[in-house]
Write a protein that holds these residues in place. Structure first.
Motif, PDB file in Angstrom:
ATOM      1  N   ARG A   5       0.647 -20.813  46.958  1.00 40.22           N
ATOM      2  CA  ARG A   5       1.875 -20.354  46.305  1.00 40.22           C
ATOM      3  C   ARG A   5       1.543 -19.301  45.254  1.00 40.22           C
ATOM      4  O   ARG A   5       0.711 -19.540  44.381  1.00 40.22           O
ATOM      5  N   ASN A   6       2.186 -18.160  45.382  1.00 40.96           N
ATOM      6  CA  ASN A   6       2.107 -17.094  44.375  1.00 40.96           C
ATOM      7  C   ASN A   6       0.674 -16.718  44.012  1.00 40.96           C
ATOM      8  O   ASN A   6       0.326 -16.617  42.835  1.00 40.96           O
ATOM      9  N   LEU A   7      -0.152 -16.489  45.022  1.00 45.73           N
ATOM     10  CA  LEU A   7      -1.547 -16.127  44.801  1.00 45.73           C
ATOM     11  C   LEU A   7      -1.659 -14.641  44.466  1.00 45.73           C
ATOM     12  O   LEU A   7      -1.074 -13.800  45.145  1.00 45.73           O
ATOM     13  N   ASN A   8      -2.386 -14.354  43.405  1.00 42.71           N
ATOM     14  CA  ASN A   8      -2.635 -12.983  42.964  1.00 42.71           C
ATOM     15  C   ASN A   8      -4.132 -12.791  42.801  1.00 42.71           C
ATOM     16  O   ASN A   8      -4.828 -13.700  42.342  1.00 42.71           O
ATOM     17  N   ALA A   9      -4.615 -11.613  43.179  1.00 45.96           N
ATOM     18  CA  ALA A   9      -6.039 -11.298  43.024  1.00 45.96           C
ATOM     19  C   ALA A   9      -6.184  -9.824  42.691  1.00 45.96           C
ATOM     20  O   ALA A   9      -5.412  -8.983  43.158  1.00 45.96           O
ATOM     21  N   PHE A  10      -7.181  -9.535  41.903  1.00 48.21           N
ATOM     22  CA  PHE A  10      -7.414  -8.176  41.423  1.00 48.21           C
ATOM     23  C   PHE A  10      -8.854  -7.764  41.653  1.00 48.21           C
ATOM     24  O   PHE A  10      -9.758  -8.598  41.696  1.00 48.21           O
ATOM     25  N   TYR A  11      -9.050  -6.468  41.782  1.00 49.88           N
ATOM     26  CA  TYR A  11     -10.356  -5.817  41.694  1.00 49.88           C
ATOM     27  C   TYR A  11     -10.237  -4.883  40.504  1.00 49.88           C
ATOM     28  O   TYR A  11      -9.652  -3.800  40.626  1.00 49.88           O
ATOM     29  N   GLY A  12     -10.713  -5.341  39.351  1.00 51.95           N
ATOM     30  CA  GLY A  12     -10.485  -4.567  38.137  1.00 51.95           C
ATOM     31  C   GLY A  12      -8.999  -4.529  37.838  1.00 51.95           C
ATOM     32  O   GLY A  12      -8.340  -5.564  37.751  1.00 51.95           O
ATOM     33  N   ARG A  13      -8.444  -3.342  37.732  1.00 53.42           N
ATOM     34  CA  ARG A  13      -7.006  -3.191  37.457  1.00 53.42           C
ATOM     35  C   ARG A  13      -6.169  -3.091  38.729  1.00 53.42           C
ATOM     36  O   ARG A  13      -4.945  -3.044  38.669  1.00 53.42           O
ATOM     37  N   ILE A  14      -6.824  -3.021  39.860  1.00 54.12           N
ATOM     38  CA  ILE A  14      -6.105  -2.873  41.130  1.00 54.12           C
ATOM     39  C   ILE A  14      -5.733  -4.252  41.672  1.00 54.12           C
ATOM     40  O   ILE A  14      -6.598  -5.096  41.890  1.00 54.12           O
ATOM     41  N   GLN A  15      -4.435  -4.446  41.893  1.00 57.77           N
ATOM     42  CA  GLN A  15      -3.967  -5.722  42.415  1.00 57.77           C
ATOM     43  C   GLN A  15      -4.058  -5.711  43.934  1.00 57.77           C
ATOM     44  O   GLN A  15      -3.389  -4.931  44.609  1.00 57.77           O
ATOM     45  N   ALA A  16      -4.894  -6.588  44.469  1.00 55.44           N
ATOM     46  CA  ALA A  16      -5.101  -6.669  45.915  1.00 55.44           C
ATOM     47  C   ALA A  16      -4.135  -7.647  46.576  1.00 55.44           C
ATOM     48  O   ALA A  16      -3.754  -7.457  47.729  1.00 55.44           O
ATOM     49  N   ASN A  36      -6.239  -1.927  57.196  1.00 54.79           N
ATOM     50  CA  ASN A  36      -7.364  -1.938  56.273  1.00 54.79           C
ATOM     51  C   ASN A  36      -6.829  -1.850  54.853  1.00 54.79           C
ATOM     52  O   ASN A  36      -5.927  -1.067  54.571  1.00 54.79           O
ATOM     53  N   GLY A  37      -7.383  -2.680  53.976  1.00 54.07           N
ATOM     54  CA  GLY A  37      -6.962  -2.654  52.582  1.00 54.07           C
ATOM     55  C   GLY A  37      -5.710  -3.451  52.286  1.00 54.07           C
ATOM     56  O   GLY A  37      -5.217  -3.440  51.159  1.00 54.07           O
ATOM     57  N   ALA A  38      -5.184  -4.172  53.268  1.00 52.47           N
ATOM     58  CA  ALA A  38      -3.950  -4.928  53.063  1.00 52.47           C
ATOM     59  C   ALA A  38      -4.180  -6.236  52.312  1.00 52.47           C
ATOM     60  O   ALA A  38      -3.224  -6.845  51.842  1.00 52.47           O
ATOM     61  N   GLY A  39      -5.444  -6.692  52.202  1.00 48.61           N
ATOM     62  CA  GLY A  39      -5.744  -7.900  51.448  1.00 48.61           C
ATOM     63  C   GLY A  39      -6.149  -9.103  52.281  1.00 48.61           C
ATOM     64  O   GLY A  39      -6.291 -10.200  51.740  1.00 48.61           O
ATOM     65  N   LYS A  40      -6.361  -8.925  53.579  1.00 54.47           N
ATOM     66  CA  LYS A  40      -6.726 -10.053  54.441  1.00 54.47           C
ATOM     67  C   LYS A  40      -8.023 -10.719  53.971  1.00 54.47           C
ATOM     68  O   LYS A  40      -8.072 -11.942  53.777  1.00 54.47           O
ATOM     69  N   SER A  41      -9.063  -9.939  53.803  1.00 51.67           N
ATOM     70  CA  SER A  41     -10.355 -10.491  53.368  1.00 51.67           C
ATOM     71  C   SER A  41     -10.269 -11.057  51.958  1.00 51.67           C
ATOM     72  O   SER A  41     -10.853 -12.105  51.667  1.00 51.67           O
ATOM     73  N   THR A  42      -9.533 -10.397  51.095  1.00 52.22           N
ATOM     74  CA  THR A  42      -9.384 -10.893  49.717  1.00 52.22           C
ATOM     75  C   THR A  42      -8.693 -12.250  49.715  1.00 52.22           C
ATOM     76  O   THR A  42      -9.081 -13.153  48.966  1.00 52.22           O
ATOM     77  N   LEU A  43      -7.686 -12.424  50.565  1.00 51.26           N
ATOM     78  CA  LEU A  43      -7.011 -13.714  50.654  1.00 51.26           C
ATOM     79  C   LEU A  43      -7.993 -14.794  51.089  1.00 51.26           C
ATOM     80  O   LEU A  43      -8.073 -15.861  50.476  1.00 51.26           O
ATOM     81  N   LEU A  44      -8.757 -14.528  52.140  1.00 51.57           N
ATOM     82  CA  LEU A  44      -9.704 -15.533  52.621  1.00 51.57           C
ATOM     83  C   LEU A  44     -10.790 -15.829  51.593  1.00 51.57           C
ATOM     84  O   LEU A  44     -11.189 -16.984  51.405  1.00 51.57           O
ATOM     85  N   LYS A  45     -11.270 -14.806  50.907  1.00 55.08           N
ATOM     86  CA  LYS A  45     -12.275 -15.008  49.858  1.00 55.08           C
ATOM     87  C   LYS A  45     -11.689 -15.809  48.698  1.00 55.08           C
ATOM     88  O   LYS A  45     -12.371 -16.643  48.098  1.00 55.08           O
ATOM     89  N   SER A  46     -10.435 -15.569  48.377  1.00 51.78           N
ATOM     90  CA  SER A  46      -9.778 -16.334  47.309  1.00 51.78           C
ATOM     91  C   SER A  46      -9.606 -17.793  47.714  1.00 51.78           C
ATOM     92  O   SER A  46      -9.831 -18.699  46.911  1.00 51.78           O
ATOM     93  N   GLY A  55      -2.671 -18.439  40.734  1.00 48.64           N
ATOM     94  CA  GLY A  55      -1.648 -19.006  41.599  1.00 48.64           C
ATOM     95  C   GLY A  55      -2.015 -20.435  41.922  1.00 48.64           C
ATOM     96  O   GLY A  55      -2.825 -21.057  41.234  1.00 48.64           O
ATOM     97  N   SER A  56      -1.456 -20.953  42.979  1.00 51.46           N
ATOM     98  CA  SER A  56      -1.667 -22.348  43.350  1.00 51.46           C
ATOM     99  C   SER A  56      -2.228 -22.441  44.764  1.00 51.46           C
ATOM    100  O   SER A  56      -1.691 -21.826  45.694  1.00 51.46           O
TER     101      SER A  56
END
Length: 155
Positions: A5-16, A36-46, A55-56
């Protein structure tokens, strides 16, 4: 099984990731599709605990957001990383054993290796060869096999 729920992740100031919510039920197969760059890998890494996020995250109805990656693996949440990330200086057998680290050692490890080799019989003849000499497809089989060694409930 998994509720985000409401997961947010950043690379520095860039919100992924911005306010991502997703649910995965037991037995369900879910695919993430995007450019590419849509956040798929970032979601899985998170989800696996290797990238910080807010987020939750509930796994089997329990919050896991503050838990590190090793604890998440012990609970059965396992990631096969992009790019395979096999240990090229080790042989296939040793790579598979690395995937079993959260489990008690001994006889059970051999049983799990036999199960992985039933799924990926091509790896059997390469057990004592360096992982670096495997083809790309065989390396991917090894990466998935290594993850299966941890007896994941969610892969």
């Amino acid at each position: 099984m998994l509720e985000v729920r409401n997961l947010n992740a950043f690379y520095g100031r860039i919100q992924a990731l911005k306010d991502i919510s997703i649910a995965v039920n037991i037995g369900e197969i879910v695919a993430l599709i995007g450019a590419n760059g849509a956040g798929k890998s970032t979601l899985l890494k998170s989800l696996s605990g290797v990238h910080p996020s807010s987020g939750s995250i509930l796994y089997n109805s329990q919050p896991i957001h503050g838990l590190g990656a090793p604890i998440r693996v012990q609970k059965g949440l396992v990631l096969v990383p992009e790019g395979r990330m096999i240990l090229t200086r080790m042989d296939v057998f040793e790579n598979l054993l690395m995937g079993a680290y959260p489990l008690p050692s001994g006889r059970r490890n051999q049983e799990k290796i036999e199960e992985v080799l039933e799924i990926f019989p091509q790896l059997k003849s390469h057990l004592h060869r360096p992982a670096a000499v495997l083809s790309g497809g065989e390396q991917q089989m090894l990466a998935i096999g290594r993850a299966l060694m941890a007896e994941p409930k969610l892969l």
